[in-house]
Scaffold this motif. Structure first.
Motif, PDB file in Angstrom:
ATOM      1  N   ILE A  52       0.208   9.702   9.881  1.00  0.00           N
ATOM      2  CA  ILE A  52      -0.095   9.233   8.518  1.00  0.00           C
ATOM      3  C   ILE A  52      -1.608   9.054   8.365  1.00  0.00           C
ATOM      4  O   ILE A  52      -2.188   9.417   7.338  1.00  0.00           O
ATOM      5  N   GLY A  53      -2.256   8.511   9.418  1.00  0.00           N
ATOM      6  CA  GLY A  53      -3.704   8.351   9.372  1.00  0.00           C
ATOM      7  C   GLY A  53      -4.424   9.683   9.246  1.00  0.00           C
ATOM      8  O   GLY A  53      -5.482   9.781   8.609  1.00  0.00           O
ATOM      9  N   LEU A  54      -3.855  10.720   9.859  1.00  0.00           N
ATOM     10  CA  LEU A  54      -4.496  12.040   9.854  1.00  0.00           C
ATOM     11  C   LEU A  54      -4.266  12.776   8.543  1.00  0.00           C
ATOM     12  O   LEU A  54      -5.208  13.358   7.972  1.00  0.00           O
ATOM     13  N   LYS A  55      -3.026  12.753   8.044  1.00  0.00           N
ATOM     14  CA  LYS A  55      -2.659  13.558   6.880  1.00  0.00           C
ATOM     15  C   LYS A  55      -2.469  12.734   5.617  1.00  0.00           C
ATOM     16  O   LYS A  55      -2.455  13.283   4.509  1.00  0.00           O
ATOM     17  N   GLY A  56      -2.240  11.422   5.775  1.00  0.00           N
ATOM     18  CA  GLY A  56      -1.887  10.606   4.611  1.00  0.00           C
ATOM     19  C   GLY A  56      -0.476  10.925   4.157  1.00  0.00           C
ATOM     20  O   GLY A  56       0.227  11.738   4.766  1.00  0.00           O
ATOM     21  N   ASN A  57      -0.049  10.248   3.067  1.00  0.00           N
ATOM     22  CA  ASN A  57       1.258  10.559   2.481  1.00  0.00           C
ATOM     23  C   ASN A  57       1.113  10.424   0.973  1.00  0.00           C
ATOM     24  O   ASN A  57       1.040   9.320   0.431  1.00  0.00           O
ATOM     25  N   SER A  58       1.048  11.578   0.305  1.00  0.00           N
ATOM     26  CA  SER A  58       0.773  11.568  -1.129  1.00  0.00           C
ATOM     27  C   SER A  58       1.923  10.975  -1.944  1.00  0.00           C
ATOM     28  O   SER A  58       1.714  10.474  -3.047  1.00  0.00           O
ATOM     29  N   HIS A  59       3.141  11.013  -1.423  1.00  0.00           N
ATOM     30  CA  HIS A  59       4.307  10.534  -2.173  1.00  0.00           C
ATOM     31  C   HIS A  59       4.233   9.023  -2.413  1.00  0.00           C
ATOM     32  O   HIS A  59       4.649   8.543  -3.454  1.00  0.00           O
ATOM     33  N   VAL A  60       3.752   8.281  -1.443  1.00  0.00           N
ATOM     34  CA  VAL A  60       3.671   6.834  -1.592  1.00  0.00           C
ATOM     35  C   VAL A  60       2.228   6.349  -1.684  1.00  0.00           C
ATOM     36  O   VAL A  60       1.972   5.146  -1.697  1.00  0.00           O
ATOM     37  N   GLY A  61       1.282   7.294  -1.736  1.00  0.00           N
ATOM     38  CA  GLY A  61      -0.117   6.918  -1.956  1.00  0.00           C
ATOM     39  C   GLY A  61      -0.815   6.326  -0.748  1.00  0.00           C
ATOM     40  O   GLY A  61      -1.759   5.564  -0.897  1.00  0.00           O
TER      41      GLY A  61
END
Lengths: 200, 200
Positions: free
Chosen positions: A145-154
């Motif tokens: 998550i730190g590397l790619k993030g998660n656009s669905h939950v911001g």
């Protein structure tokens, strides 16, 4: 030492050169490999913990309300419960590996203990496979998550800012994965040695 | 069936009522327990996958730029790579448990296979302990961020909005943890049965 070749004793040469005592000491060979793998396990867990603990990085990050103001904000492993669990799990596995190195060495020196130690190892190794694999999964998921993030939950990625931090976390997770594979191999080896004792 | 009591055959009564054939079938008892545990494992993995897949929830969420406008945004398991890995790992483990149920039943019916099957189980069970434990760790870590958020990096919690989604994820992770513990027990049982065969 000729006992190094006992792994091939299933196909004995027709000459009298193969001593029967070597076949009786069939576990010796495995014990030496086991000591080596356990030393490697200790090295992997220790370096994984050290790399994770030394991952602290402080960067100047713009404040959300005032984009021109930048404040130094550190990134540390103990900001995430998953990384704290990771450190705890890998430290316990490191301690366990020290105990089992001593036990394995005692089996090499005195093979009469080997049967009960094999069961002890087969039991505890599996538990530690579970512990190390779950810690690797937890830390790896948070690192992803730190590397790619998660656009669905911001959830925003942070590795663009904290590059050194992310490199340390990634290396640490890779070392833990290696430790988990070593534990699986050790566990299989204990089972195979027990199996070999039945077959012989 | 009197063979159910062979686990206590270490202290045989002095009368002739204990048949020696029961002691020779000492693995039978374990095989039945093993089949039961493997059926339980299949149930746990199947329900874990079903609960995770049915977790979809759509809620009206205010848009960040215009707080008065609310749009329906779904939360699904496939928004997170960790949950996709979880589904894949648990599905494979479910398939594996079907194969091993059949193999265990064949051991119960024909105990001559038991030695090689024990080694096969001891090897693969450990691998699946690793797979299920890492999937549990990964899904659990992401679920924990969803539940509590992480104020250090600004990841907001989502379980206040998506309550049903979070309940499903939590139950699914708990079932996977149960499956991992079952696999550890099965793996220990294989090792112990191999050990018992040496001791006898």
């Amino acid at each position: 030492m000729e006992t190094e070749y006992t792994g091939k004793s299933a196909v004995p040469p027709p000459t009298a050169e193969a001593p029967p005592v070597a076949a009786a000491k069939g576990t010796f060979n495995y014990s030496v490999v086991e000591v080596a793998l356990r030393v490697l396990l200790f090295a992997a867990t220790l370096s994984s913990v050290v790399v994770m603990v030394t991952s602290k990085q402080t960067e100047l990050v713009p404040v959300t309300s005032m984009p021109t103001v930048r404040v130094p904000i550190p990134a540390k492993f103990n900001h995430s419960p998953a990384f704290i669990y990771f450190i705890a799990a890998l430290s316990v596995t490191g301690l366990y590996s020290i105990i089992t190195i001593l036990a394995s060495v005692s089996v090499v020196l005195k093979p009469t203990y080997s049967k009960s130690f094999l069961l002890f190892f087969a039991f505890l190794d599996v538990v530690f496979v579970g512990i190390v694999a779950s810690a690797t999964g937890a830390a790896g998921a948070v690192a992803y998550i730190g590397l790619k993030g998660n656009s669905h939950v911001g959830w925003t990625k942070i590795c663009g800012v904290y590059d050194k931090f992310c490199r340390h976390i990634g290396s640490s997770v890779a070392l833990a994965l290696f430790a988990a594979i070593l534990l699986v191999l050790l566990s299989m080896m204990s089972a195979f040695t027990l199996y070999k004792k039945i077959r012989d």
